[in-house]
Design a protein around this motif. Sequence first.
Motif, PDB file in Angstrom:
ATOM      1  N   GLN A  48       0.829  -1.202   0.000  1.00 47.55           N
ATOM      2  CA  GLN A  48       0.000   0.000   0.000  1.00 47.55           C
ATOM      3  C   GLN A  48       0.862   1.250   0.000  1.00 47.55           C
ATOM      4  O   GLN A  48       0.620   2.187  -0.762  1.00 47.55           O
ATOM      5  CB  GLN A  48      -0.937   0.014   1.200  1.00 47.55           C
ATOM      6  N   LYS A  49       1.870   1.266   0.840  1.00 51.46           N
ATOM      7  CA  LYS A  49       2.740   2.437   0.944  1.00 51.46           C
ATOM      8  C   LYS A  49       3.558   2.633  -0.330  1.00 51.46           C
ATOM      9  O   LYS A  49       3.733   3.759  -0.794  1.00 51.46           O
ATOM     10  CB  LYS A  49       3.649   2.315   2.159  1.00 51.46           C
ATOM     11  N   LEU A  50       4.064   1.548  -0.892  1.00 50.06           N
ATOM     12  CA  LEU A  50       4.862   1.649  -2.110  1.00 50.06           C
ATOM     13  C   LEU A  50       4.005   2.047  -3.304  1.00 50.06           C
ATOM     14  O   LEU A  50       4.473   2.755  -4.196  1.00 50.06           O
ATOM     15  CB  LEU A  50       5.588   0.331  -2.385  1.00 50.06           C
ATOM     16  N   SER A  51       2.755   1.607  -3.343  1.00 49.66           N
ATOM     17  CA  SER A  51       1.887   1.951  -4.468  1.00 49.66           C
ATOM     18  C   SER A  51       1.544   3.436  -4.471  1.00 49.66           C
ATOM     19  O   SER A  51       1.248   4.012  -5.514  1.00 49.66           O
ATOM     20  CB  SER A  51       0.615   1.114  -4.470  1.00 49.66           C
ATOM     21  N   GLU A  52       1.593   4.073  -3.307  1.00 52.57           N
ATOM     22  CA  GLU A  52       1.365   5.514  -3.250  1.00 52.57           C
ATOM     23  C   GLU A  52       2.485   6.280  -3.938  1.00 52.57           C
ATOM     24  O   GLU A  52       2.248   7.308  -4.552  1.00 52.57           O
ATOM     25  CB  GLU A  52       1.230   5.970  -1.799  1.00 52.57           C
ATOM     26  N   SER A  53       3.705   5.771  -3.839  1.00 52.50           N
ATOM     27  CA  SER A  53       4.838   6.453  -4.465  1.00 52.50           C
ATOM     28  C   SER A  53       5.082   5.989  -5.896  1.00 52.50           C
ATOM     29  O   SER A  53       5.718   6.693  -6.670  1.00 52.50           O
ATOM     30  CB  SER A  53       6.108   6.240  -3.636  1.00 52.50           C
ATOM     31  N   SER A  54       4.577   4.814  -6.234  1.00 55.58           N
ATOM     32  CA  SER A  54       4.766   4.274  -7.579  1.00 55.58           C
ATOM     33  C   SER A  54       3.486   3.560  -8.019  1.00 55.58           C
ATOM     34  O   SER A  54       3.431   2.330  -8.035  1.00 55.58           O
ATOM     35  CB  SER A  54       5.955   3.315  -7.578  1.00 55.58           C
ATOM     36  N   PRO A  55       2.449   4.330  -8.378  1.00 53.51           N
ATOM     37  CA  PRO A  55       1.163   3.728  -8.724  1.00 53.51           C
ATOM     38  C   PRO A  55       1.265   2.753  -9.898  1.00 53.51           C
ATOM     39  O   PRO A  55       2.011   2.974 -10.846  1.00 53.51           O
ATOM     40  CB  PRO A  55       0.287   4.927  -9.107  1.00 53.51           C
ATOM     41  N   GLY A  56       0.512   1.668  -9.787  1.00 57.41           N
ATOM     42  CA  GLY A  56       0.442   0.699 -10.878  1.00 57.41           C
ATOM     43  C   GLY A  56       1.535  -0.342 -10.898  1.00 57.41           C
ATOM     44  O   GLY A  56       1.524  -1.242 -11.725  1.00 57.41           O
ATOM     45  N   SER A  57       2.488  -0.249  -9.993  1.00 53.45           N
ATOM     46  CA  SER A  57       3.552  -1.257  -9.975  1.00 53.45           C
ATOM     47  C   SER A  57       3.498  -2.037  -8.672  1.00 53.45           C
ATOM     48  O   SER A  57       3.199  -1.488  -7.615  1.00 53.45           O
ATOM     49  CB  SER A  57       4.925  -0.606 -10.138  1.00 53.45           C
ATOM     50  N   ASP A  58       3.753  -3.321  -8.766  1.00 56.08           N
ATOM     51  CA  ASP A  58       3.785  -4.177  -7.589  1.00 56.08           C
ATOM     52  C   ASP A  58       5.237  -4.568  -7.352  1.00 56.08           C
ATOM     53  O   ASP A  58       5.756  -5.488  -7.981  1.00 56.08           O
ATOM     54  CB  ASP A  58       2.906  -5.413  -7.795  1.00 56.08           C
TER      55      ASP A  58
END
Length: 72
Positions: A48-58
């Motif tokens: 969740q936190k990483l998707s905020e900084s890099s939307p669309g990537s897992d």
Amino acid sequence: PVEFALLSYLNAHPGRVFSRDQLMTAIYSDYRIVSDRTVDTHVKNLRQKLSESSPGSDLIESVYGVGYRLAT
């Protein structure tokens, strides 16, 4: 602190797959007893936190039946 330790550990070994047990051993240095699903919760929070900084990537990938890895 636990999420940061988890991300740091995965980042130190990009592309390598770790089981829940391996990750728990790496991030809980005091060897406390926790459920193996605790790692799942930390991974979910990190995603969740990483998707905020890099939307669309897992960035943290699940490897079915094995564990997790940091995408390379």
